[in-house]
Write a protein that holds these residues in place. Structure first.
Motif, PDB file in Angstrom:
ATOM      1  N   ASP A 430       0.801  -1.221   0.000  1.00 59.66           N
ATOM      2  CA  ASP A 430       0.000   0.000   0.000  1.00 59.66           C
ATOM      3  C   ASP A 430       0.838   1.277   0.000  1.00 59.66           C
ATOM      4  OD1 ASP A 430      -2.345  -1.473   0.061  1.00 59.66           O
ATOM      5  OD2 ASP A 430      -2.450  -1.484   2.247  1.00 59.66           O
ATOM      6  N   TRP A 431       2.116   1.179   0.392  1.00 57.73           N
ATOM      7  CA  TRP A 431       2.937   2.381   0.562  1.00 57.73           C
ATOM      8  C   TRP A 431       4.229   2.241  -0.226  1.00 57.73           C
ATOM      9  CZ3 TRP A 431      -0.039   5.860   2.791  1.00 57.73           C
ATOM     10  CH2 TRP A 431      -1.041   5.434   3.652  1.00 57.73           C
ATOM     11  N   HIS A 432       4.101   2.274  -1.535  1.00 61.67           N
ATOM     12  CA  HIS A 432       5.281   2.136  -2.397  1.00 61.67           C
ATOM     13  C   HIS A 432       5.296   3.274  -3.408  1.00 61.67           C
ATOM     14  CE1 HIS A 432       8.208   0.487  -5.221  1.00 61.67           C
ATOM     15  NE2 HIS A 432       8.579  -0.336  -4.257  1.00 61.67           N
ATOM     16  N   PRO A 433       6.467   3.859  -3.687  1.00 60.92           N
ATOM     17  CA  PRO A 433       6.534   4.976  -4.638  1.00 60.92           C
ATOM     18  C   PRO A 433       5.940   4.654  -6.001  1.00 60.92           C
ATOM     19  CG  PRO A 433       8.636   4.715  -3.517  1.00 60.92           C
ATOM     20  CD  PRO A 433       7.797   3.551  -3.111  1.00 60.92           C
ATOM     21  N   LEU A 434       6.133   3.423  -6.487  1.00 59.26           N
ATOM     22  CA  LEU A 434       5.618   3.077  -7.814  1.00 59.26           C
ATOM     23  C   LEU A 434       4.097   3.058  -7.847  1.00 59.26           C
ATOM     24  CD1 LEU A 434       8.139   0.330  -8.998  1.00 59.26           C
ATOM     25  CD2 LEU A 434       7.913   2.677  -9.834  1.00 59.26           C
ATOM     26  N   LEU A 435       3.475   2.654  -6.745  1.00 61.90           N
ATOM     27  CA  LEU A 435       2.014   2.711  -6.677  1.00 61.90           C
ATOM     28  C   LEU A 435       1.559   4.168  -6.649  1.00 61.90           C
ATOM     29  CD1 LEU A 435      -0.730   1.311  -6.403  1.00 61.90           C
ATOM     30  CD2 LEU A 435      -0.379   1.269  -3.916  1.00 61.90           C
ATOM     31  N   GLY A 436       2.251   4.994  -5.883  1.00 63.40           N
ATOM     32  CA  GLY A 436       1.926   6.412  -5.843  1.00 63.40           C
ATOM     33  C   GLY A 436       2.080   7.074  -7.197  1.00 63.40           C
ATOM     34  N   MET A 437       3.163   6.734  -7.912  1.00 63.05           N
ATOM     35  CA  MET A 437       3.393   7.310  -9.237  1.00 63.05           C
ATOM     36  C   MET A 437       2.351   6.834 -10.233  1.00 63.05           C
ATOM     37  SD  MET A 437       5.776   9.482  -9.198  1.00 63.05           S
ATOM     38  CE  MET A 437       5.680   9.699 -10.969  1.00 63.05           C
ATOM     39  N   LEU A 438       1.874   5.593 -10.095  1.00 59.80           N
ATOM     40  CA  LEU A 438       0.828   5.084 -10.980  1.00 59.80           C
ATOM     41  C   LEU A 438      -0.451   5.896 -10.795  1.00 59.80           C
ATOM     42  CD1 LEU A 438      -0.279   3.032 -13.000  1.00 59.80           C
ATOM     43  CD2 LEU A 438      -0.698   1.471 -11.084  1.00 59.80           C
ATOM     44  N   TYR A 439      -0.833   6.131  -9.542  1.00 56.33           N
ATOM     45  CA  TYR A 439      -2.007   6.966  -9.280  1.00 56.33           C
ATOM     46  C   TYR A 439      -1.814   8.376  -9.832  1.00 56.33           C
ATOM     47  CZ  TYR A 439      -4.595   3.778  -6.187  1.00 56.33           C
ATOM     48  OH  TYR A 439      -5.352   2.735  -5.685  1.00 56.33           O
ATOM     49  N   LEU A 440      -0.606   8.921  -9.698  1.00 57.01           N
ATOM     50  CA  LEU A 440      -0.328  10.270 -10.192  1.00 57.01           C
ATOM     51  C   LEU A 440      -0.494  10.345 -11.709  1.00 57.01           C
ATOM     52  CD1 LEU A 440       0.710  13.176  -9.829  1.00 57.01           C
ATOM     53  CD2 LEU A 440       3.038  12.275  -9.871  1.00 57.01           C
ATOM     54  N   LYS A 441       0.035   9.357 -12.424  1.00 57.58           N
ATOM     55  CA  LYS A 441      -0.061   9.350 -13.878  1.00 57.58           C
ATOM     56  C   LYS A 441      -1.509   9.175 -14.334  1.00 57.58           C
ATOM     57  CE  LYS A 441       4.640   7.633 -14.667  1.00 57.58           C
ATOM     58  NZ  LYS A 441       5.472   6.499 -15.137  1.00 57.58           N
ATOM     59  N   ILE A 442      -2.239   8.297 -13.647  1.00 54.62           N
ATOM     60  CA  ILE A 442      -3.655   8.101 -13.979  1.00 54.62           C
ATOM     61  C   ILE A 442      -4.421   9.401 -13.769  1.00 54.62           C
ATOM     62  CG2 ILE A 442      -5.790   6.935 -13.273  1.00 54.62           C
ATOM     63  CD1 ILE A 442      -4.051   4.473 -12.621  1.00 54.62           C
ATOM     64  N   GLY A 443      -4.185  10.049 -12.627  1.00 51.33           N
ATOM     65  CA  GLY A 443      -4.863  11.302 -12.338  1.00 51.33           C
ATOM     66  C   GLY A 443      -4.520  12.392 -13.331  1.00 51.33           C
ATOM     67  N   LYS A 444      -3.268  12.423 -13.763  1.00 57.55           N
ATOM     68  CA  LYS A 444      -2.835  13.422 -14.740  1.00 57.55           C
ATOM     69  C   LYS A 444      -3.560  13.235 -16.074  1.00 57.55           C
ATOM     70  CE  LYS A 444       1.429  15.370 -16.673  1.00 57.55           C
ATOM     71  NZ  LYS A 444       2.918  15.260 -16.681  1.00 57.55           N
ATOM     72  N   ILE A 445      -3.691  11.981 -16.510  1.00 57.33           N
ATOM     73  CA  ILE A 445      -4.403  11.696 -17.762  1.00 57.33           C
ATOM     74  C   ILE A 445      -5.875  12.079 -17.631  1.00 57.33           C
ATOM     75  CG2 ILE A 445      -5.123   9.869 -19.346  1.00 57.33           C
ATOM     76  CD1 ILE A 445      -2.506   8.389 -18.606  1.00 57.33           C
ATOM     77  N   GLN A 446      -6.475  11.727 -16.493  1.00 61.67           N
ATOM     78  CA  GLN A 446      -7.893  12.050 -16.285  1.00 61.67           C
ATOM     79  C   GLN A 446      -8.116  13.558 -16.238  1.00 61.67           C
ATOM     80  OE1 GLN A 446      -8.346   9.673 -12.748  1.00 61.67           O
ATOM     81  NE2 GLN A 446      -9.423   8.043 -13.849  1.00 61.67           N
ATOM     82  N   LEU A 447      -7.178  14.298 -15.666  1.00 59.24           N
ATOM     83  CA  LEU A 447      -7.284  15.761 -15.663  1.00 59.24           C
ATOM     84  C   LEU A 447      -7.223  16.288 -17.089  1.00 59.24           C
ATOM     85  CD1 LEU A 447      -7.360  18.488 -14.202  1.00 59.24           C
ATOM     86  CD2 LEU A 447      -4.867  18.315 -13.897  1.00 59.24           C
ATOM     87  N   TYR A 448      -6.327  15.741 -17.887  1.00 57.22           N
ATOM     88  CA  TYR A 448      -6.197  16.150 -19.286  1.00 57.22           C
ATOM     89  C   TYR A 448      -7.481  15.858 -20.059  1.00 57.22           C
ATOM     90  CZ  TYR A 448      -4.538  16.225 -24.126  1.00 57.22           C
ATOM     91  OH  TYR A 448      -4.388  16.487 -25.461  1.00 57.22           O
ATOM     92  N   LYS A 449      -8.148  14.743 -19.712  1.00 56.10           N
ATOM     93  CA  LYS A 449      -9.373  14.348 -20.396  1.00 56.10           C
ATOM     94  C   LYS A 449     -10.615  14.972 -19.751  1.00 56.10           C
ATOM     95  CE  LYS A 449      -9.856   9.987 -21.422  1.00 56.10           C
ATOM     96  NZ  LYS A 449     -10.262  10.146 -22.828  1.00 56.10           N
TER      97      LYS A 449
END
Length: 494
Positions: A430-449
């Protein structure tokens, strides 16, 4: 291309630097120091660590607490980034080359000045071999040789207020390397490069000493990661080298420029370095793969709970159950699903093996660059065969996600990213940088869309994780995540 000052001019401008002492990789302490003799040197090291913990109190360490901050003893920017990142601060920006060696690039004269203490010795070596590209490991060895010749063995990296390590305290694994044909061949190739670079320089050590330096480098080196978790440099950190490995770590290493931070990702009862673990390797691999990688690169057999758990391997290699209504992770080597009893036919086993073999081959060929069409081909072959938690399926999804982003296929990237989340959470925790970065990238795409509610949810999830793994003051949060979240909230409220 514009260049900075030539070496002769620089020597005049920085005469004081020519006699300056080696800059310490960490703050110099005047107090009496406890020195660890090796990374895994048994009871004496543990006693030292425990006494250090006692001296620092028994206060519990909460999840997200920063346990250690350290500057590198030595580091080298990867050669593929040398024309786009500063050789000193590692920032990606407009850079100007050193006029003498024509090899290294800096973002400013300030960074050039900070590097000059070592680079003035390295510079003629790089000039001598130019325009050849120096292997990163060879350049790192060259820097270590220079630093040690300048008194670097007196530099200490502190992991508590009083406990520290020097370069010679790191394990060299000399015996293992002498019996490792692969490593010996690598060392011989690096030694040849060093001879071309350094010629008859008096600071070049003999082969025995070089083997010891090489051993300390390969078993204690860190990959410095940029905010997007891409490897951009190699470094040696002295204090943090005391930290051992676990495939179920309770701490994580992240970077701000060249500075390394260790944050707790679980509550820890006290500052006892014998009970603080990070992961040396990618956790999205089977126990057999992890153990082989650790044995091959670090010369030890991992006996953590995840590596000794038979169920871990079965889940990571699971097949889909033939019963469409069953979601069990099926062991393809068994005759029946352990939950619903559905049979595993020879045909299903053959299809599974074909899909797995194809996936492994294509992923191996795409180690450097992932191609979206190839990823789609593998995913189609895996559908209805490999379980969604099968690590080879997750690796393919991850490659497809990044490949879709690279070619601006946002809808497809979003689909792959969302599908990837449960697997990342299962194997990284639950507390790993790669999981955090995955959420960040998903959120960034959703913001763009303009999918604002979904973007807000995923950016908040990213914030929750990255505040723990990176710290609230990290530039990733300040400069990327928080502005995006603020934009999403503002647009959603409008």
């Amino acid at each position: 291309m514009p260049t900075f000052l030539r070496t002769q001019e620089f020597d005049q401008l920085l005469a004081a630097f020519s006699s300056a002492a080696l800059t310490s990789a960490t703050a110099t302490k005047n107090s009496t120091n406890t020195r660890c003799t090796s990374k895994k040197s048994g009871k004496q090291v543990n006693r030292n660590m425990k006494s250090a913990a006692a001296r620092n109190g028994t206060k519990a360490i909460k999840r997200g607490a920063r346990i250690l901050t350290e500057k590198p003893f030595a580091f080298v920017l990867q050669s593929k980034y040398r024309k786009e990142r500063c050789d000193n601060c590692l920032k990606a920006c407009k850079v100007l080359k050193c006029a003498n060696c024509q090899y290294v690039y800096y973002c400013s004269r300030e960074c050039q000045m900070q590097s000059w203490g070592v680079h003035k010795i390295e510079c003629p070596f790089l000039k001598r071999i130019y325009p050849r590209i120096v292997p990163d490991a060879a350049r790192m060895l060259c820097k270590l040789i220079i630093l040690l010749d300048k008194g670097g063995d007196l530099v200490r990296g502190y992991y508590t207020d009083t406990c520290s390590r020097r370069f010679r305290d790191l394990m060299s694994h000399y015996g293992e390397i002498k019996n490792d044909v692969r490593r010996l061949e690598h060392l011989e190739s690096l030694y040849a490069v060093l001879q071309d670079m350094m010629g008859e320089s008096v600071i070049v050590p003999n082969l025995t000493e070089l083997t010891s330096i090489y051993g300390r480098l390969i078993t204690n080196g860190f990959s410095i990661l940029d905010p997007e978790m891409n490897s951009i440099a190699t470094a040696i950190y002295l204090g943090v080298s005391v930290t051992d490995h676990s495939c179920k770590p309770n701490a994580v290493a992240t970077f701000e420029g060249t500075t390394l931070h260790i944050h707790a990702i679980e509550d820890i009862e006290c500052l006892d370095w014998s009970k603080i673990f990070i992961s040396y390797i990618d956790l999205l691999n089977t126990p057999a793969q992890r153990r082989a990688e650790l044995q091959e690169n670090y010369y030890f057999l991992c006996i953590c709970t995840k590596c000794t758990d038979v169920q871990e391997t079965q889940e990571m290699l699971a097949a889909v159950c033939a019963n469409k209504n069953c979601r069990e992770l099926v062991d393809i080597n068994l005759n029946n699903c352990t939950r619903c009893g559905a049979g595993v036919s020879p045909k299903q086993r053959n299809v599974y093996n074909e899909a797995l073999a194809m996936t492994k081959t294509h992923l191996e060929n795409m180690k450097d660059v992932a191609y979206l069409d190839v990823c789609k081909l593998c995913l189609a072959k895996q559908k209805g065969v490999l379980h969604p938690f099968n690590v080879w399926h997750l690796k393919t999804l991850d490659a497809a996600f990044e490949a879709a982003i690279d070619v601006s296929k946002w809808a497809e990237a979003l689909e792959y990213g969302i599908e990837l989340v449960p697997g990342f959470r299962k194997y990284y925790g639950d507390w790993h940088p790669l999981l955090g970065m995955l959420y960040l990238k998903i959120g960034k795409i959703q913001l763009y869309k303009s999918e604002l509610k979904e973007a807000i949810n995923n950016l908040r999830e990213a914030q929750k994780i990255l505040q723990i793994t990176h710290g609230r003051d990290h530039s990733l949060l300040r400069e990327q995540l928080q502005p995006m979240l603020a934009q999403a909230l503002a647009e959603n409220a409008a």
